[in-house]
Motif scaffolding. Structure first.
Motif, PDB file in Angstrom:
ATOM      1  N   GLY A  66       7.810  -9.834   6.718  1.00 49.93           N
ATOM      2  CA  GLY A  66       9.223  -9.508   6.856  1.00 49.93           C
ATOM      3  C   GLY A  66      10.015  -9.747   5.577  1.00 49.93           C
ATOM      4  O   GLY A  66      11.244  -9.773   5.589  1.00 49.93           O
ATOM      5  N   LYS A  67       9.316  -9.896   4.449  1.00 54.54           N
ATOM      6  CA  LYS A  67       9.966 -10.176   3.153  1.00 54.54           C
ATOM      7  C   LYS A  67       9.913  -8.925   2.275  1.00 54.54           C
ATOM      8  O   LYS A  67       9.234  -7.951   2.592  1.00 54.54           O
ATOM      9  N   PRO A  68      10.616  -8.942   1.131  1.00 49.69           N
ATOM     10  CA  PRO A  68      10.582  -7.778   0.223  1.00 49.69           C
ATOM     11  C   PRO A  68       9.170  -7.430  -0.224  1.00 49.69           C
ATOM     12  O   PRO A  68       8.263  -8.259  -0.205  1.00 49.69           O
ATOM     13  N   GLN A  69       9.013  -6.188  -0.628  1.00 50.12           N
ATOM     14  CA  GLN A  69       7.702  -5.687  -1.024  1.00 50.12           C
ATOM     15  C   GLN A  69       7.074  -6.544  -2.132  1.00 50.12           C
ATOM     16  O   GLN A  69       7.765  -7.141  -2.957  1.00 50.12           O
ATOM     17  N   SER A  70       5.757  -6.560  -2.149  1.00 53.17           N
ATOM     18  CA  SER A  70       5.019  -7.391  -3.106  1.00 53.17           C
ATOM     19  C   SER A  70       4.804  -6.656  -4.431  1.00 53.17           C
ATOM     20  O   SER A  70       5.028  -5.453  -4.553  1.00 53.17           O
ATOM     21  N   ILE A  71       4.346  -7.424  -5.412  1.00 48.19           N
ATOM     22  CA  ILE A  71       3.909  -6.892  -6.697  1.00 48.19           C
ATOM     23  C   ILE A  71       2.392  -6.956  -6.732  1.00 48.19           C
ATOM     24  O   ILE A  71       1.796  -7.991  -6.408  1.00 48.19           O
ATOM     25  N   HIS A  72       1.755  -5.853  -7.129  1.00 49.72           N
ATOM     26  CA  HIS A  72       0.291  -5.854  -7.248  1.00 49.72           C
ATOM     27  C   HIS A  72      -0.069  -5.754  -8.721  1.00 49.72           C
ATOM     28  O   HIS A  72       0.100  -4.714  -9.355  1.00 49.72           O
ATOM     29  N   ASN A  73      -0.539  -6.862  -9.253  1.00 47.31           N
ATOM     30  CA  ASN A  73      -0.904  -6.954 -10.663  1.00 47.31           C
ATOM     31  C   ASN A  73      -2.426  -6.827 -10.795  1.00 47.31           C
ATOM     32  O   ASN A  73      -3.163  -7.442 -10.038  1.00 47.31           O
ATOM     33  N   PHE A  74      -2.892  -6.019 -11.750  1.00 45.55           N
ATOM     34  CA  PHE A  74      -4.336  -5.922 -11.950  1.00 45.55           C
ATOM     35  C   PHE A  74      -4.651  -5.899 -13.441  1.00 45.55           C
ATOM     36  O   PHE A  74      -3.850  -5.469 -14.261  1.00 45.55           O
ATOM     37  N   HIS A  75      -5.853  -6.401 -13.775  1.00 45.71           N
ATOM     38  CA  HIS A  75      -6.172  -6.710 -15.168  1.00 45.71           C
ATOM     39  C   HIS A  75      -7.319  -5.909 -15.753  1.00 45.71           C
ATOM     40  O   HIS A  75      -7.747  -6.188 -16.870  1.00 45.71           O
ATOM     41  N   ASN A  76      -7.816  -4.939 -15.032  1.00 47.50           N
ATOM     42  CA  ASN A  76      -8.831  -4.067 -15.590  1.00 47.50           C
ATOM     43  C   ASN A  76      -8.490  -2.636 -15.209  1.00 47.50           C
ATOM     44  O   ASN A  76      -7.465  -2.395 -14.565  1.00 47.50           O
ATOM     45  N   ARG A 128       2.567   1.599   0.480  1.00 47.51           N
ATOM     46  CA  ARG A 128       3.750   1.539   1.350  1.00 47.51           C
ATOM     47  C   ARG A 128       4.453   0.191   1.246  1.00 47.51           C
ATOM     48  O   ARG A 128       5.678   0.116   1.342  1.00 47.51           O
ATOM     49  N   TYR A 129       3.682  -0.865   1.034  1.00 43.80           N
ATOM     50  CA  TYR A 129       4.245  -2.217   1.047  1.00 43.80           C
ATOM     51  C   TYR A 129       4.345  -2.845  -0.349  1.00 43.80           C
ATOM     52  O   TYR A 129       4.568  -4.049  -0.464  1.00 43.80           O
ATOM     53  N   THR A 130       4.168  -2.044  -1.391  1.00 41.33           N
ATOM     54  CA  THR A 130       4.145  -2.575  -2.748  1.00 41.33           C
ATOM     55  C   THR A 130       5.307  -2.034  -3.564  1.00 41.33           C
ATOM     56  O   THR A 130       5.514  -0.818  -3.643  1.00 41.33           O
ATOM     57  N   LYS A 131       6.052  -2.929  -4.177  1.00 38.88           N
ATOM     58  CA  LYS A 131       7.189  -2.543  -5.008  1.00 38.88           C
ATOM     59  C   LYS A 131       6.730  -1.925  -6.323  1.00 38.88           C
ATOM     60  O   LYS A 131       7.299  -0.948  -6.811  1.00 38.88           O
ATOM     61  N   ALA A 132       5.710  -2.530  -6.936  1.00 42.73           N
ATOM     62  CA  ALA A 132       5.219  -2.034  -8.222  1.00 42.73           C
ATOM     63  C   ALA A 132       3.762  -2.428  -8.415  1.00 42.73           C
ATOM     64  O   ALA A 132       3.343  -3.509  -7.992  1.00 42.73           O
ATOM     65  N   PHE A 133       3.010  -1.536  -9.036  1.00 39.05           N
ATOM     66  CA  PHE A 133       1.661  -1.834  -9.498  1.00 39.05           C
ATOM     67  C   PHE A 133       1.772  -2.103 -10.996  1.00 39.05           C
ATOM     68  O   PHE A 133       2.149  -1.207 -11.761  1.00 39.05           O
ATOM     69  N   VAL A 134       1.483  -3.321 -11.382  1.00 36.00           N
ATOM     70  CA  VAL A 134       1.732  -3.747 -12.762  1.00 36.00           C
ATOM     71  C   VAL A 134       0.417  -4.159 -13.409  1.00 36.00           C
ATOM     72  O   VAL A 134      -0.300  -5.014 -12.883  1.00 36.00           O
ATOM     73  N   THR A 135       0.134  -3.579 -14.544  1.00 33.97           N
ATOM     74  CA  THR A 135      -1.091  -3.910 -15.245  1.00 33.97           C
ATOM     75  C   THR A 135      -0.784  -4.322 -16.675  1.00 33.97           C
ATOM     76  O   THR A 135       0.367  -4.579 -17.027  1.00 33.97           O
ATOM     77  N   VAL A 136      -1.809  -4.388 -17.523  1.00 34.58           N
ATOM     78  CA  VAL A 136      -1.672  -5.093 -18.793  1.00 34.58           C
ATOM     79  C   VAL A 136      -1.611  -4.187 -20.011  1.00 34.58           C
ATOM     80  O   VAL A 136      -1.441  -4.685 -21.132  1.00 34.58           O
ATOM     81  N   SER A 137      -1.731  -2.865 -19.821  1.00 35.54           N
ATOM     82  CA  SER A 137      -1.650  -1.957 -20.954  1.00 35.54           C
ATOM     83  C   SER A 137      -1.339  -0.554 -20.452  1.00 35.54           C
ATOM     84  O   SER A 137      -1.492  -0.248 -19.263  1.00 35.54           O
ATOM     85  N   ARG A 138      -0.903   0.301 -21.380  1.00 35.33           N
ATOM     86  CA  ARG A 138      -0.648   1.687 -21.023  1.00 35.33           C
ATOM     87  C   ARG A 138      -1.937   2.369 -20.551  1.00 35.33           C
ATOM     88  O   ARG A 138      -1.935   3.141 -19.598  1.00 35.33           O
ATOM     89  N   ALA A 139      -3.045   2.049 -21.224  1.00 39.09           N
ATOM     90  CA  ALA A 139      -4.329   2.647 -20.848  1.00 39.09           C
ATOM     91  C   ALA A 139      -4.710   2.272 -19.426  1.00 39.09           C
ATOM     92  O   ALA A 139      -5.203   3.103 -18.661  1.00 39.09           O
ATOM     93  N   ALA A 140      -4.490   1.011 -19.049  1.00 29.20           N
ATOM     94  CA  ALA A 140      -4.824   0.569 -17.700  1.00 29.20           C
ATOM     95  C   ALA A 140      -3.908   1.230 -16.669  1.00 29.20           C
ATOM     96  O   ALA A 140      -4.348   1.606 -15.579  1.00 29.20           O
ATOM     97  N   ALA A 141      -2.634   1.397 -17.019  1.00 26.88           N
ATOM     98  CA  ALA A 141      -1.701   2.059 -16.103  1.00 26.88           C
ATOM     99  C   ALA A 141      -2.121   3.511 -15.868  1.00 26.88           C
ATOM    100  O   ALA A 141      -2.121   4.001 -14.734  1.00 26.88           O
TER     101      ALA A 141
END
Length: 404
Positions: free
Chosen positions: A138-148, A170-183
């Motif tokens: 019931g809280k705001p959407q999560s952040i999904h961070n990934f490193h590869n 649906r439940y994720t505010k942003a998918f955040v990674t570590v470089s433009r290439a990874a994004a």
């Protein structure tokens, strides 16, 4: 604000550094942290050792597909059954993990969730945690961070993967990674990549302002002469990290700089480390190469090296060790794979090469080892680049804005 960080990983390495740095340098002192992870996470001790502010740690032993895979290894019948049933069984595990994580999420009652995943899709409970958060918190959407880098679904599981990705998106505010290439690598995941505005990248950052001088003398420990140039590789013992390539490069270098030494450190099992030692023997360079297991004092060893070598052949999203080297004025040589060229730029703290260019890599190594002025110049430029782009403060401020 109470922030939960969730991870599932079975290696020690960059994620340990990322989590400890994120918590230690978080810009809001009143925020609280809870770290939730698998109980057999090898890097948990490293994180606890490095933490400088309070953080509650919650571990679990939720049954996962990865644990099942580990148990079936060694049995031809069970392992084949697992593989053939994976288009169904893996997703039954994810559904079970989602329900099991509900209890942890509700018990901790955090305000925000940030998942720290190795890659994408990465660890199954990392995706399950994001879905459980959306279904039950019931809280705001999560952040999904990934490193590869993101990897595509197999043709046997494409429908199932699209469903999981769709639920998570649906439940994720942003998918955040570590470089433009990874994004950009998430383009192989259409249910996520459809909304590109939610895909971001934040360069990893580090802080070395309070680093103590080296305690252990690695040269003395290994019997390396004081004046011998020391080349270092830090990374897990996976074939993609390019141990074979770098050893072939070093074989060329040691013919021209006989006093040079090459030290390799990283997390790996006996078979993986043994395979690298076998390559060393076959190349006839055993007297000049040291192959070690994971070292908790790796940063201290790095500060005693003359060069950092990165030979990744695939799936390299960023290159945290490159930043560690630049922050310590150590020139870096790296292959042009994934996000590495975003971190290391030619003549600005190091040099890059095509992943099969052993001759070019070796020539530049020799030049840096023999030309002290060039070596000092690249060390200085690398430090300046670190200060511009890769500090802990810069990284944590960007994550703090995203998570609020």
């Amino acid at each position: 604000m109470k922030i939960m960080l969730y991870t599932e990983t079975y290696n020690r390495g960059g994620i340990d550094t990322f989590i400890a740095t994120l918590i230690n340098h978080w810009p809001e002192p009143e925020d609280e942290f809870v770290l939730v992870c698998n109980e057999d996470y090898p890097g948990l001790g490293v994180i606890r050792q490095r933490l400088q502010r309070p953080c509650k740690v919650v571990t679990h032993n939720i049954p996962t597909y990865a644990r099942w895979a580990e148990k079936t290894r060694g049995s031809w019948l069970l392992d084949n059954f697992r593989v053939w049933s994976s288009p169904l069984s893996r997703y039954l595990f994810i559904a079970s993990e989602t329900r099991a994580l509900r209890k942890i999420l509700l018990n901790e009652n955090c305000d925000r969730l940030m998942v720290v995943n190795g890659g994408y899709p990465g660890a199954d409970t990392c995706r399950a945690a994001g879905i459980a958060w959306g279904l039950y918190s019931g809280k705001p959407q999560s952040i999904h961070n990934f490193h590869n880098l993101g990897t595509p679904a197999s043709r046997f599981a494409r429908v199932q993967e699209d469903l999981v990705d769709s639920l998570l998106a649906r439940y994720t505010k942003a998918f955040v990674t570590v470089s433009r290439a990874a994004a950009e690598s998430l383009s192989v995941r259409p249910e996520i990549f459809a909304d590109r505005d939610r895909i971001r990248f934040v360069y990893n950052g580090l802080d070395f302002s309070e680093q103590a001088p080296p305690v252990a003398d690695i040269r003395n420990e290994l019997g390396i002469p004081a004046g011998a140039p020391l080349c270092l590789m830090l990374g897990t013992y996976e074939p993609r990290k390019g141990h074979s390539f770098l050893l072939q490069v070093f074989q060329k270098v040691v013919q021209r700089v006989p006093q040079a030494r090459f030290l390799i450190c990283g997390h790996g099992n006996d078979s993986e480390i043994g395979a690298v030692k076998g390559i060393v023997q076959n190349l006839g360079i055993a007297s000049s190469v040291h192959v070690l297991d994971f070292r908790p004092d790796a940063i201290q060893i790095l500060r005693q090296a003359d060069l950092l070598l990165v030979g990744s052949q695939e799936f390299e999203s960023f290159g945290l060790t490159c930043v560690e080297a630049m922050a310590n004025r150590i020139p870096v040589l790296a292959t042009r794979v994934g996000g590495l060229p975003e971190v290391v730029q030619d003549g600005d703290g190091g040099f890059t090469f095509e992943k099969d260019d052993a001759d070019g890599y070796a020539d530049q190594m020799v030049q840096l080892l023999l030309d002290k002025e060039l070596h000092a110049e690249q060390g200085r430029k690398g430090y300046e680049r670190y200060r511009r782009l890769f500090t802990a403060q810069r990284m944590t401020e960007q994550y703090a804005k995203l998570i609020r």
